[in-house]
Design a protein around this motif. Structure first.
Motif, short mmCIF file in Angstrom:
data_model
loop_
_atom_site.label_atom_id
_atom_site.label_comp_id
_atom_site.label_asym_id
_atom_site.label_seq_id
_atom_site.Cartn_x
_atom_site.Cartn_y
_atom_site.Cartn_z
N ALA A 36 0.83 -1.20 0.00
CA ALA A 36 0.00 0.00 0.00
C ALA A 36 0.87 1.25 0.00
N ARG A 40 -7.60 2.43 -3.69
CA ARG A 40 -6.41 2.72 -2.90
C ARG A 40 -5.22 2.73 -3.85
N LEU A 98 -2.82 -5.25 -3.96
CA LEU A 98 -3.31 -5.25 -2.59
C LEU A 98 -4.19 -6.45 -2.28
#
Length: 270
Positions: A64, A187, A124
């Motif tokens: 991340a 994200r 992710l």
């Protein structure tokens, strides 16, 4: 003292649920079985027996990253939920690597360690698979299409198996949210070979998914392997049933926590 679980016990439990030879997405807790002769590999062997393919979630939050410079927060993206890091990770995601979050458990790690396993391309929230259909199941996964392996599973008469875990682990319900018009969160992740963080789709809150149990009861099958309670769901029928629930009520699986930004977005239909 409880009996030791073997690969044969796992194979027999899968057969009782009609899973032998089919592609199965497993969400699991190895400790739920009690003592297992051969550990996580024995569970993998038992589920692969008869020619099946095993798919597991292989999330890797270590990759991340913060969004690129100049990023303007996206509407309905719950970017204030504390999940976005301030610093870039030291390395980028590569499907050939075995990096995986510790919360994914021993059985998922065992799948990643298998020769010939395949892994998707979402940095992710990747899926990993082993067995005859492994490459086909994960081939469509990308940063944008995070749940492609689950839709491929459904198209191939696959099933989802919860072994010692609850519906809050059932990633298929995130795919149902998307089918109902509730998109995943965005994200950012560092990916090997990419100079900038890559926007990457990622599931929303799952803590309230057990609330969907009554709506899925008509497709649920149960058994046990050792001390592990198993709940199996046909992927296509479960995906359709859950999507119908979310179309009627976008907040049907809200976790109920007043501080959950992700569920606040869902309840508003975002």
């Amino acid at each position: 003292m409880s009996a030791e679980v073997t690969a044969a016990d796992v194979r027999a439990a899968a057969a009782r649920l009609g899973l032998a030879g089919r592609p199965v997405c497993l969400h699991s807790s190895l400790s739920s079985f009690g003592r297992v002769r051969g550990g996580a590999d024995a569970v993998v062997d038992g589920l692969l027996a008869g020619g099946g393919t095993l798919l597991v979630p292989a999330q890797s939050p270590v990759f991340a990253a913060p969004p690129p410079a100049g990023h303007v927060p996206l509407p309905d993206n719950a970017e204030d939920d504390g999940s976005i890091p301030w610093t870039r990770p030291a390395a980028g995601y590569d499907p050939a690597d075995d990096a995986i979050g510790p919360e994914m458990g021993a059985i998922a790690r065992a799948v990643l360690a298998r020769p010939g396993r395949a892994r998707g391309r979402n940095a992710l929230s990747s899926f990993a698979a082993v067995g005859p259909l492994a490459d086909r199941l994960v081939a469509g996964q990308s940063a944008h299409d995070v749940f492609a392996p689950l839709r491929e599973l459904a198209a191939r008469d696959g099933a989802v198996l919860l072994a010692g875990v609850g519906l809050d682990a059932l990633t298929l319900l995130h795919a149902a949210e998307e089918d109902a018009g509730l998109p995943p969160l965005t994200r950012w992740a560092r990916v090997a070979g990419a100079p900038d963080p890559v926007p990457t789709r990622h599931g929303s809150c799952s803590r309230g998914f057990e609330r969907l149990a009554p709506a899925l009861a008509h497709v649920e099958l149960t058994t046990a392997a050792g001390a592990s309670r198993w709940r199996a769901y046909p992927a296509a029928r479960t995906l359709a049933a859950a999507a119908d629930v979310f179309r009627r009520d976008p907040g049907a699986a809200a976790c109920g926590r007043p501080d959950c930004r992700r569920c606040a977005v869902r309840a508003a239909g975002g």
